[in-house]
Each structure stands twice: as structure tokens, then as C-alpha cells.
Write an enzyme that holds these catalytic residues in place. Structure first.
Site, PDB file in Angstrom:
ATOM      1  N   GLY A 112     -29.279  56.369 -10.682  1.00  0.00           N
ATOM      2  CA  GLY A 112     -28.503  55.163 -10.439  1.00  0.00           C
ATOM      3  C   GLY A 112     -28.234  54.980  -8.962  1.00  0.00           C
ATOM      4  O   GLY A 112     -28.948  55.513  -8.110  1.00  0.00           O
ATOM      5  N   CYS A 113     -27.201  54.221  -8.650  1.00  0.00           N
ATOM      6  CA  CYS A 113     -26.855  53.951  -7.261  1.00  0.00           C
ATOM      7  C   CYS A 113     -26.616  55.250  -6.513  1.00  0.00           C
ATOM      8  O   CYS A 113     -25.883  56.128  -6.975  1.00  0.00           O
ATOM      9  CB  CYS A 113     -25.593  53.085  -7.203  1.00  0.00           C
ATOM     10  SG  CYS A 113     -24.987  52.775  -5.534  1.00  0.00           S
ATOM     11  N   PHE A 114     -27.235  55.388  -5.341  1.00  0.00           N
ATOM     12  CA  PHE A 114     -27.133  56.655  -4.620  1.00  0.00           C
ATOM     13  C   PHE A 114     -25.753  56.917  -4.036  1.00  0.00           C
ATOM     14  O   PHE A 114     -25.443  58.053  -3.683  1.00  0.00           O
ATOM     15  CB  PHE A 114     -28.214  56.811  -3.548  1.00  0.00           C
ATOM     16  CG  PHE A 114     -28.488  55.620  -2.666  1.00  0.00           C
ATOM     17  CD1 PHE A 114     -27.538  54.654  -2.362  1.00  0.00           C
ATOM     18  CD2 PHE A 114     -29.764  55.473  -2.113  1.00  0.00           C
ATOM     19  CE1 PHE A 114     -27.822  53.581  -1.539  1.00  0.00           C
ATOM     20  CE2 PHE A 114     -30.061  54.394  -1.280  1.00  0.00           C
ATOM     21  CZ  PHE A 114     -29.086  53.443  -0.991  1.00  0.00           C
ATOM     22  N   TRP A 115     -24.889  55.918  -3.952  1.00  0.00           N
ATOM     23  CA  TRP A 115     -23.536  56.156  -3.435  1.00  0.00           C
ATOM     24  C   TRP A 115     -22.816  57.234  -4.244  1.00  0.00           C
ATOM     25  O   TRP A 115     -22.224  58.159  -3.696  1.00  0.00           O
ATOM     26  CB  TRP A 115     -22.721  54.869  -3.478  1.00  0.00           C
ATOM     27  CG  TRP A 115     -23.159  53.789  -2.547  1.00  0.00           C
ATOM     28  CD1 TRP A 115     -24.030  53.897  -1.489  1.00  0.00           C
ATOM     29  CD2 TRP A 115     -22.749  52.415  -2.582  1.00  0.00           C
ATOM     30  NE1 TRP A 115     -24.178  52.674  -0.870  1.00  0.00           N
ATOM     31  CE2 TRP A 115     -23.413  51.754  -1.507  1.00  0.00           C
ATOM     32  CE3 TRP A 115     -21.901  51.682  -3.397  1.00  0.00           C
ATOM     33  CZ2 TRP A 115     -23.231  50.395  -1.253  1.00  0.00           C
ATOM     34  CZ3 TRP A 115     -21.717  50.327  -3.149  1.00  0.00           C
ATOM     35  CH2 TRP A 115     -22.371  49.693  -2.080  1.00  0.00           C
TER      36      TRP A 115
END
Length: 239
Positions: free
Chosen positions: A57-60
Site C-alpha cells: 500500500g501507500c509507502f508512508w
């Protein structure tokens, strides 16, 4: 929804839906402790550095979790799976490049093993039963994938997925792929340490801070209160 100055600035640069989208919970999206791997790397007897690249998913959020893991020396957001000339955010976000948002986790196997990192990955960071998306984010760029750089890493990862499927650790079969790493391309500077720098951003509060809190609760022995941020490292050691 409270937005930091940095988030407000990014809202002008990034798709509004990425920043403000409300989470949609799926069956296996809530963090929960899965069994420890039966097959792992041999314990290292002396400090050294290895790395594994994880897409979830989102790397954040993935970066934010692994920056708080003891034994991890760096968690770097980037892109994996496509060509070097398409490894930039606006292009990857089209979902047409083959890239996945990824995090390169560099670690000392004398302090934390590959199997322990994968246990955290499956317990905390994602719903591995979803093929192309996590949380509110949809598309192949948000797929779940483990990128390996040696036969040993591939063996540990594939054996662990088979073990978790056999144990019915999730309500559906694991969709996470295991593939050879053929290049990792660091993301733009404004993506690095995003969770640490923007803990009150609406997207982070809703989707990613629960993962960091779950890491602390489920893995107290691996929890590091002080994150290993990219910005705190010398420029020569980033990447």
C-alpha cells in the site's frame, strides 16, 4: 480533519483523494498478531547489514512502521517493479508503470531477523489478502509484494506465506507475491519520513498511526520509540 502545513502544501501537489480519502476497512485490515515463522534466516553472530524491499500500500505507513523497529537502520520509501525512467510519483500514480510503492528496509540480522520483519509486515502493515490496494488506495501501485535479492530470502518468504495460509491466519488466501528485486528507486524527498513529520495529517491519523500503535502493542520487544528517520542520516548513506 486536521491538516498540517506540510500536508496542506502536498495537497496542492498530490491528488486530493490520496490525502483526504476516508479508510475502508476490509476483513483482514485490522492489525493482529500472526504466528511466528517456522523457517527463518540463521541467527547472525556479528553485526552486518542486509535489506528487503516490501510493498504494502501507500509507502508512508510502511516506512513509518519500520522506522520504529529495533535493528532496522533505515526504511526508505521508493518504487519497485518498473523502469527507471518511470520511477517518479505522478507517473507511478497512474498505475500503468509496473512500479509499486515500496520501502527498502535495511536491517542488522544480529538484532532482527528477516522472519521477524515479515511477521511485523503481515501482522501490522497491511491486509495481505487484497491484491491491488490497501486502505482507501486502489491500483497495482498499491499491491502487496515482497522483493527478494537472494534464494535464502525467497525461501523464507515463500515458506512463511505457505505457513500462514495453512494456519488460516487470515480469512482468505494471501495475495502477497514474492518476486526477485531488479531495482529500487528512492522516492522524492517530500515522501521520506512523511508519517514522522506529519502525525496529525488526516490520512496518517486514519490509516497509518493505528499501525504504528499496533507495532508497539503487539511487538514490544521490537519497538523503538525513537524512529530511524532518513532525514537524520548523512546524505551519503541514503538510498
Amino acid at each position: 480533519m486536521k491538516l498540517s502545513f506540510r500536508t496542506a502544501l502536498l495537497a496542492a501537489l498530490l491528488p486530493v483523494g490520496l490525502i483526504l480519502a476516508a479508510p475502508r476497512l476490509h476483513a483482514d485490515e485490522t492489525p493482529h498478531l500472526v504466528p511466528a515463522p517456522a523457517i527463518d534466516q540463521p541467527a547472525a553472530t556479528a553485526p552486518r547489514l542486509e535489506s528487503i524491499v516490501l510493498s504494502g500500500g501507500c509507502f508512508w505507513g510502511v516506512q513509518g512502521v519500520f522506522e520504529h523497529v529495533k535493528g532496522v537502520t533505515q526504511a526508505l520509501s521508493g518504487y519497485t517493479g518498473g523502469a527507471p525512467d518511470t520511477a517518479q510519483y505522478e507517473t507511478v500514480s497512474t498505475g500503468s508503470t509496473g512500479h509499486a510503492e515500496s520501502v527498502k528496509v535495511t536491517y542488522d540480522p544480529a538484532q532482527v531477523s528477516l522472519g521477524q520483519l515479515l511477521r511485523i509486515f503481515f501482522s501490522v502493515t497491511l491486509d495481505p489478502t487484497r491484491k491491488d490496494g490497501q486502505g482507501p488506495d486502489e491500483g497495482t501501485q498499491y499491491r502487496s509484494e515482497i522483493w527478494v535479492s537472494s534464494p535464502e530470502q525467497a525461501h523464507v518468504a515463500k515458506a512463511y506465506i505457505a505457513q500462514l495460509d495453512q494456519a488460516h491466519a487470515f480469512q482468505a488466501p494471501i495475495a502477497t507475491r514474492v518476486d526477485a528485486l531488479h531495482g529500487f528507486f528512492p522516492a522524492e524527498a517530500y515522501h521520506q519520513d512523511y508519517l514522522v513529520l506529519n502525525p496529525d495529517a488526516g490520512y496518517i491519523e486514519a490509516n497509518d498511526m493505528p499501525k504504528v500503535q499496533a507495532l508497539q502493542q503487539l511487538f514490544p520487544a521490537q519497538w523503538s520509540a525513537q524512529p530511524k528517520t532518513v532525514s537524520a542520516l548523512p546524505a551519503t548513506s541514503r538510498g
